[in-house]
Structures are given as structure tokens and as C-alpha cells.
Design a protein around this motif. Structure first.
Motif, PDB file in Angstrom:
ATOM      1  N   ILE A  13       0.830  -1.334   0.079  1.00 45.30           N
ATOM      2  CA  ILE A  13       0.154  -0.055  -0.012  1.00 45.30           C
ATOM      3  C   ILE A  13       0.895   1.235   0.112  1.00 45.30           C
ATOM      4  O   ILE A  13       0.511   2.266  -0.793  1.00 45.30           O
ATOM      5  N   TRP A  14       2.134   1.431   0.740  1.00 47.02           N
ATOM      6  CA  TRP A  14       2.639   2.477   0.827  1.00 47.02           C
ATOM      7  C   TRP A  14       3.414   2.748  -0.758  1.00 47.02           C
ATOM      8  O   TRP A  14       3.580   3.758  -1.141  1.00 47.02           O
ATOM      9  N   GLY A  15       3.785   1.409  -1.409  1.00 53.13           N
ATOM     10  CA  GLY A  15       4.325   1.731  -2.712  1.00 53.13           C
ATOM     11  C   GLY A  15       3.131   2.320  -3.723  1.00 53.13           C
ATOM     12  O   GLY A  15       3.697   2.910  -4.756  1.00 53.13           O
ATOM     13  N   ARG A  16       1.920   2.056  -3.425  1.00 56.15           N
ATOM     14  CA  ARG A  16       0.958   2.653  -4.221  1.00 56.15           C
ATOM     15  C   ARG A  16       0.557   4.003  -3.585  1.00 56.15           C
ATOM     16  O   ARG A  16      -0.291   4.757  -4.654  1.00 56.15           O
ATOM     17  N   TRP A  44      11.264   0.222  -2.845  1.00 61.56           N
ATOM     18  CA  TRP A  44      11.742  -1.115  -3.210  1.00 61.56           C
ATOM     19  C   TRP A  44      10.491  -1.860  -3.699  1.00 61.56           C
ATOM     20  O   TRP A  44      10.294  -2.584  -4.647  1.00 61.56           O
ATOM     21  N   THR A  45       9.452  -1.904  -2.853  1.00 61.56           N
ATOM     22  CA  THR A  45       7.988  -2.620  -3.202  1.00 61.56           C
ATOM     23  C   THR A  45       7.532  -2.068  -4.619  1.00 61.56           C
ATOM     24  O   THR A  45       7.061  -2.648  -5.422  1.00 61.56           O
ATOM     25  N   ALA A  46       7.584  -0.562  -4.615  1.00 56.48           N
ATOM     26  CA  ALA A  46       6.777   0.061  -5.745  1.00 56.48           C
ATOM     27  C   ALA A  46       7.853  -0.420  -7.172  1.00 56.48           C
ATOM     28  O   ALA A  46       7.211  -0.687  -8.158  1.00 56.48           O
ATOM     29  N   ALA A  47       9.104  -0.494  -6.947  1.00 53.72           N
ATOM     30  CA  ALA A  47       9.920  -0.600  -8.115  1.00 53.72           C
ATOM     31  C   ALA A  47       9.705  -2.299  -8.655  1.00 53.72           C
ATOM     32  O   ALA A  47       9.772  -2.528  -9.682  1.00 53.72           O
ATOM     33  N   GLY A  48       9.699  -3.036  -7.582  1.00 59.71           N
ATOM     34  CA  GLY A  48       9.450  -4.690  -8.011  1.00 59.71           C
ATOM     35  C   GLY A  48       8.174  -4.784  -8.434  1.00 59.71           C
ATOM     36  O   GLY A  48       8.006  -5.239  -9.443  1.00 59.71           O
ATOM     37  N   LEU A 100       6.581  -7.754  -5.188  1.00 64.82           N
ATOM     38  CA  LEU A 100       6.824  -7.150  -3.863  1.00 64.82           C
ATOM     39  C   LEU A 100       8.109  -7.353  -3.611  1.00 64.82           C
ATOM     40  O   LEU A 100       8.902  -6.498  -3.005  1.00 64.82           O
ATOM     41  N   ARG A 101       8.865  -8.567  -3.752  1.00 64.16           N
ATOM     42  CA  ARG A 101       9.827  -8.755  -2.949  1.00 64.16           C
ATOM     43  C   ARG A 101      11.069  -9.020  -4.009  1.00 64.16           C
ATOM     44  O   ARG A 101      12.258  -9.175  -3.401  1.00 64.16           O
ATOM     45  N   LEU A 102      10.993  -8.697  -5.244  1.00 71.07           N
ATOM     46  CA  LEU A 102      11.992  -8.814  -6.011  1.00 71.07           C
ATOM     47  C   LEU A 102      13.428  -8.370  -5.561  1.00 71.07           C
ATOM     48  O   LEU A 102      14.417  -8.907  -5.796  1.00 71.07           O
ATOM     49  N   LEU A 103      13.558  -6.948  -5.095  1.00 67.89           N
ATOM     50  CA  LEU A 103      14.740  -6.364  -4.738  1.00 67.89           C
ATOM     51  C   LEU A 103      15.428  -6.981  -3.646  1.00 67.89           C
ATOM     52  O   LEU A 103      16.690  -6.854  -3.468  1.00 67.89           O
ATOM     53  N   GLY A 104      14.576  -7.640  -2.697  1.00 68.08           N
ATOM     54  CA  GLY A 104      15.128  -8.427  -1.663  1.00 68.08           C
ATOM     55  C   GLY A 104      16.207  -9.521  -1.730  1.00 68.08           C
ATOM     56  O   GLY A 104      17.641  -8.985  -1.423  1.00 68.08           O
ATOM     57  N   PRO A 105      16.006 -10.490  -2.548  1.00 68.02           N
ATOM     58  CA  PRO A 105      17.074 -11.392  -2.764  1.00 68.02           C
ATOM     59  C   PRO A 105      18.140 -11.080  -3.567  1.00 68.02           C
ATOM     60  O   PRO A 105      19.467 -11.263  -3.384  1.00 68.02           O
TER      61      PRO A 105
END
Length: 482
Positions: free
Chosen positions: A37-40, A56-60, A71-76
Motif C-alpha cells: 500500500i505504501w508503494g501505491r 523497493w516495493t513500488a519498483a519490484g 513485491l519482494r524482487l529487490l530483496g534477494p
């Protein structure tokens, strides 16, 4: 790439691929849905945390859509980069020993870092930028090149944009320069101070947002340090230490404590590099221990202690400890695999009280489908929830176009639209909230619904018929999936 580095790089690549698979398979936790929700609804900062996790969430999600992997792409991916930087820092501090590779492997063996990197929370970018800033700090010390303080300042600022506990980076540097005679000359280097200014500039969006909102976020986070809980000091201290033994995994926890103890002893004898690792660990550890004498310290908060502690464990412990490194890493990775496997596929039919993955992750999509069926059966125009995590999960999992309304003080600072008056909907409320009346005025009980995974109940919810009126707490319309 050297021959000794090649197996480590291959192992890191395989581990990253497995984390991406896990990120795709695990349903988003309520906090992750909240950060979606923050990313939106991007803003300079938020009541709970700075904005990095939202970015990061918005980018992924922008790359892969509003999916679990998006949502999690940038994490790993970023954790892999952080592992490389930590390894480079360790190899620079302890040349020709391969200690950097072992330090990164130890860190990746902890549940905090290994399983935690699969989930998108503020701790993920915090640990990434913490490792990167630690690497820059090591470079500044070893190369005696003040330009590295500029790099450190930018990375420390990014860590602060992730979570406020990154302030311990600056405190650690200050303590190190005061306590280590060989480091005091940095006080006379303008680039050190310029790096500090860069950190503040990077962090300035959070300051601007807080200034516009009566400093609510800084007051909230600062107030936690002095809060007093209802339990005893021994209970909270025991929870802190026991939680860290579990989250770091027992063998790696012991190795880290022993490594930092040796680093402190070497620092006492004049080793500035050992002092660097001690200063990056001990001040924050003491603050967490102090806080646990009066209130509960969440298990993830001390995660920032482990990058430097793993470096100390890999670099300073004598050869008689070395065989425990392999055992610690192996046990940690096996435990991580077991936790992720249970969260994704639930091979063990454990009840909620024995399976935290069920409580947080289990059955959200099926639950949302059932809520949507009830909404259509009853002719409701929207679904509403009081709990921020529940409202966020519903917004993420309900069909595109189904309105979700959230209510409560937490949403006052979001730039989200208010729903039009007069609409009739269903309020979903967990039975854990007891028999107290819902926050929504003039609500009418209308049954119950449960969330289950493989037939095992994760949580039960009451349903209420509600109508949008002007009374009561603020209500906002959450974004839906794109």
C-alpha cells in the motif's frame, strides 16, 4: 575470480535463485501487504518507518506486477550484493585468510538474514545498506583515503531511509574515532564531515515529512526506547537473548559473541580494525540490552549487529573454532529451508500455536475469495477492515475493482481518498479483538468466516453489515491490484 572464490560465488548464486523461488511461492505477510500500500501511495516518509521499503516495493511491483515476487524482487537480489560487499570487507581486513567469504556465509546462515531476505520489510534494505556502509567504513580505514567517507555518508543515509536504527552507524563511527588513537586524525579531515552532511541530505525527505506532521514518526520511534512494559526485566531480557539465539541460530550466535569478545580484547591492545568491528556492534547491543530491562525488544531489531559480528567471528577466532563455522552455516541453512518449506507448502499439519507461518502467511487467497463470495451474495459494494494488515491483505488479494476501505488512526497521514457516503459493505474483524464494539459506528453483526490453510484454521473473523457515514474514525479507500 580466484579459484577459492569460485565455489563461494556459485553457492551465493544458487542461494539467490532459491530465495527468488521462495519469494514467488510464499504468500505476502500482512506487513508486506501494508508496505505494498505504501508503494501505491508514495510519500516522503510514513508514520511507521522511512520510505525505502515503499520505494523497493513500488519498483519490484512496477517490474513484475502486484505479485508476491514483484513485491519482494529487490530483496534477494540486493542481499546477494550485500553479501559480496561484506565478503570484500572481510577479505580486506583479513587478507589471504578467506575470512570475508566465511563472514558472508555465516551471515547468510542466520534466519534473520537468510529467511528474512525473502520477505520485504524495512529490515531488508536496512541490512543491505548497513553491509554496504560497513564496507565503505573498512575501505576508509584501510586505504586511509577520506573519499570513502563520502561513499559511507551516502550509504548510511540510505540505511537511515530504510529504518531509524541505522543511526547506530554514525554513533559507531564516532565512538571508534574517539576510542582508537589511530582513527582520531579523521576529525581533521573535511571529507568525514562532508560524508555526514551527505547522510543528512539523503535522509532529509524524512525530516521534511516529519516537520510537516508534528514529528510524529520520530516521536513514536524515539518513545520506544524509553517505554516501560508490563513484564519483568528478566523476562524481557530472556526473550531478547533467547530470540537472538533462535533467529541467529545457536551455533552462529555463539560464534558471533565469541568473535566480538576477541575483537574487544584486541581493540584494548591497540588494534584499530578490531575496534571498528566492536564499535559497529557493541553500542547498539548495549542499547538493546538496556531497553530489554524495561520493555520488549522485537527479535528483528538487533539484526544490524550481525554483519560486523560475523566479520569478527570469521577473522579473529582461532583455528579450533573453524570446524564450528561449517556446522553453524549448515544448521542455519537447513533451518531456513525448513521454515520456508513449511510456510510455502505446509508439509506438517501444525496448529496455529505451533506454526507462526500459518498465523502470518496461511490461506490469504482462499480467504479473500470467500470474502468476495459473501460480498456478492449480500449485495455489498465494498469490504472494510480495522486492522491495517487485514485491510492491506484484502486489497492485495480481492479481485481488481473490489473496493476495500480501511479505518483507524494509522491511515490519517496517508494521501488516500475517502469513500463516498451512503455505500453499504461488509466489515471483517478478527475475533482476537474480543467482544468490544467495532470502530465503525452503527455496525450490525452478520456471521463469521475463517481463514484456513490445508484445512487448519489460521484465524476466525466476524462479519458486520456497515454503511459509510461521516461519524467515527477516518476511512480511506485503499488501492487495488493493477
Amino acid at each position: 575470480m580466484t579459484a577459492s572464490a569460485r565455489p563461494w560465488v556459485l553457492a551465493l548464486g544458487l542461494l539467490t535463485a532459491l530465495r527468488l523461488v521462495a519469494a514467488m511461492m510464499l504468500p505476502p505477510a500482512p506487513d508486506e501487504a501494508y508496505y505494498w500500500i505504501w508503494g501505491r501511495a508514495l510519500a516522503l516518509s510514513y508514520y511507521d518507518h522511512p520510505p525505502m521499503v515503499a520505494l523497493w516495493t513500488a519498483a519490484g511491483s512496477g517490474l513484475l506486477g502486484d505479485t508476491a515476487l514483484g513485491l519482494r524482487l529487490l530483496g534477494p537480489l540486493s542481499v546477494a550484493v550485500a553479501s559480496v560487499l561484506l565478503a570484500r570487507a572481510g577479505n580486506a581486513l583479513f587478507p589471504a585468510s578467506g575470512a570475508g567469504y566465511w563472514a558472508a556465509a555465516l551471515l547468510n546462515g542466520t534466519l534473520l538474514f537468510s529467511a528474512g531476505s525473502v520477505l520485504m520489510t524495512p529490515d531488508t534494505p536496512l541490512l543491505v545498506f548497513w553491509c554496504a556502509a560497513l564496507w565503505a567504513w573498512v575501505q576508509a580505514h584501510l586505504r586511509q583515503d577520506g573519499r570513502w567517507w563520502l561513499v559511507f555518508g551516502v550509504l548510511a543515509g540510505c540505511a537511515l531511509l530504510s529504518k531509524y536504527t541505522a543511526a547506530f552507524l554514525g554513533l559507531g563511527v564516532l565512538i571508534w574515532m574517539i576510542a582508537a588513537p589511530r582513527a582520531r586524525h579523521w576529525f581533521r579531515d573535511w571529507r568525514l564531515w562532508a560524508g555526514g552532511i551527505l547522510a543528512v541530505v539523503v535522509f532529509s525527505p524524512v525530516l521534511v515529512w516529519n516537520a510537516q506532521h508534528d514529528w510524529v514518526s520520530l516521536v513514536k520511534q524515539g518513545g520506544r526506547a524509553g517505554s516501560v512494559g508490563t513484564g519483568s526485566a528478566l523476562r524481557y531480557l530472556g526473550e531478547l537473548i533467547g530470540g537472538q539465539i533462535g533467529l541467529a541460530t545457536p551455533i552462529i550466535f555463539v560464534l558471533c559473541v565469541a568473535g566480538i569478545a576477541v575483537a574487544c580484547r584486541r581493540f584494548w591492545r591497540g588494534d584499530a580494525a578490531a575496534g571498528l568491528l566492536a564499535a559497529a556492534t557493541i553500542p547498539a547491543a548495549l542499547v538493546f540490552l538496556w531497553q530489554s530491562t524495561g520493555s520488549r525488544v522485537q527479535g528483528n531489531w538487533p539484526a544490524i549487529l550481525y554483519p560486523s559480528a560475523c566479520l569478527a567471528a570469521a577473522g579473529y577466532l582461532s583455528p579450533r573454532w573453524h570446524r564450528w563455522r561449517r556446522w553453524g552455516i549448515s544448521v542455519g541453512l537447513v533451518l531456513t529451508a525448513m521454515v520456508l518449506l513449511q510456510a510455502a507448502l505446509a508439509p506438517l499439519p501444525l496448529p496455529r500455536r505451533s506454526d507462526p507461518t500459518l498465523a502470518r502467511l496461511g490461506g490469504w487467497q482462499d480467504f479473500a475469495n470467500r470474502v468476495e463470495e459473501l460480498r456478492l451474495e449480500r449485495g455489498a459494494s465494498f469490504v472494510a477492515a480495522e486492522e491495517y494488515g487485514l485491510a492491506s491483505e484484502l486489497a492485495l488479494h480481492l479481485p481488481r475493482g473490489t473496493p476495500v476501505i480501511a479505518l483507524g488512526d494509522r491511515w490519517d497521514l496517508f494521501n488516500l481518498p475517502e469513500p463516498p457516503p451512503g455505500g453499504r459493505g461488509l466489515l471483517i474483524r478478527s475475533t482476537r479483538r474480543g467482544e468490544a464494539e467495532p470502530l465503525w459506528p452503527q455496525s450490525e453483526p452478520a456471521g463469521e468466516v475463517s481463514r484456513r490453510r490445508e484445512g487448519i484454521e489460521a484465524e476466525r473473523y466476524r462479519i458486520y453489515n456497515v454503511t459509510v457515514i461521516g461519524d467515527g474514525p477516518r476511512k480511506v479507500a485503499l488501492p487495488s491490484r493493477r
